[in-house]
Design an enzyme around this catalytic site. Sequence first.
Site: not given
Ligand code: S3P
Length: 450
Positions: A121, A315, A388
Amino acid sequence: MELRVKRAPRIEAEITVPGDKSISHRAAIIAALSNGVCVLRGFLPSDDCMRTVNALRALGIHIEQPEPDMLLVHGKKRVLTPPEQEIDCGGSATTMRLLAGLLSGQTFETRLVGNAALTQRPMARVIEPLRKMGADIVAEGPEQTPPLRIRGGALRGINYRSPIASAQVKSAILLAGLFAKGKTTVDEPFASRNHTELMLNYFLIRTVKGEDDTVSVFGDQVPESRDFMIPGDISSAAFWLVAAAAQPGGHLLVRNIGLNDTRTALLGVLVRMGAQVREAVEDVDQVEPRGVVEVTGGPLKGTVIHGKEIPQLIDELPVLAVAGALASGTTIIRHAQELRVKETDRIAAIAHNLRGMGVQVIELNDGLEIHGPAPLRGAKLACFGDHRIAMAFAVAGLFADGETIIQDAECVRDSYPGFENDLEEFMSPRRVRSSTPVIGTLVPAAPVEE
Ligand code: S3P
């Protein structure tokens, strides 16, 4: 673990869901920096959140867990100690990115590693701003992927314009900003979830919300220890909210659910698609609004989901794609390229599994075009290690002819331990509880952005 899913009987249910994942990570981290003992209730004891807890323990913070969903965090006034070994973030990108911010403020070196999926990632999104603040960060993988080696030190506040709307990026910078000289400001193209800002305020840290989605924090502040109650996770409730919304006459109450308006876009979209939704905020004492949501299902129609809505339901997109397959007409999801760098490439995974169930779907670079209403066919599906995807397709299975099997679904524990038990309730008419209606406000249909 396999999830074996069959068509749901009529939904008439009342449920609660486990604590919010995003808020649980942040509460643990900010409590650890505070000046005393903080009791956190409603904590999500999922694999991801426990990675954060264990990382904080490795950094010298004493954390007790008398019950699975209760933590006693002994804050040490921002003092962290070097870990004896590298810190394993498992599959949790939130752990890795938020810790990258936190560790940028520490003078010792830490190595952060993750599992095979996390190692793919992108980390450049946090490395770049944290380096600008003065941290020394090396990504050992190709194209700035993990493991990360971080040595912090004397940080300076920056004014950072993030190219993506990401709460993880914003939070990493704000946490580093607590250790920086002066003021640190983050600006985003669209507003992402604001739990870090709210949690900092709750712990009496001064932040400033500017215009145009900017937020600033001032360095050299110590969070004031306080207890906190974490609400249920709307992203976990989303699976059941969509199931009820897609079943004409279905009726579901979810109690004790987080209703932070940077997370509730799903509700307005479900109304736009044809469901009826009421919400009632019952408690805002602790900065994060919590309350009850009631959904009555209707025949759904397709919609367009794009633009600034995307970060506020990022999400929920896998399960909204399933709603799209059940809706009449076309559902289009655009501007969601971030889905390609989640636990798996969610755009590809959704398209693959929808096709496996007989749905006509076109994969776009930044989203999906889904043609409904499809008579879903039960199928044996992979979830690609993504919680998910596993849960969204379990919901699809509730609407399919024949049996749907989700293979290797233990990843549901990343965010929703006990999902399989709640799924059983939705498949079994005997165990579905009856519900009483809520007096709340009708959620209006969110307009499709021009
Ligand atoms: C999250 C932010 C989101 C989300 C992840 C949790 C967080 O990701 O998809 O499940 O807790 O800050 P991104 O910040 O990459 O959009």
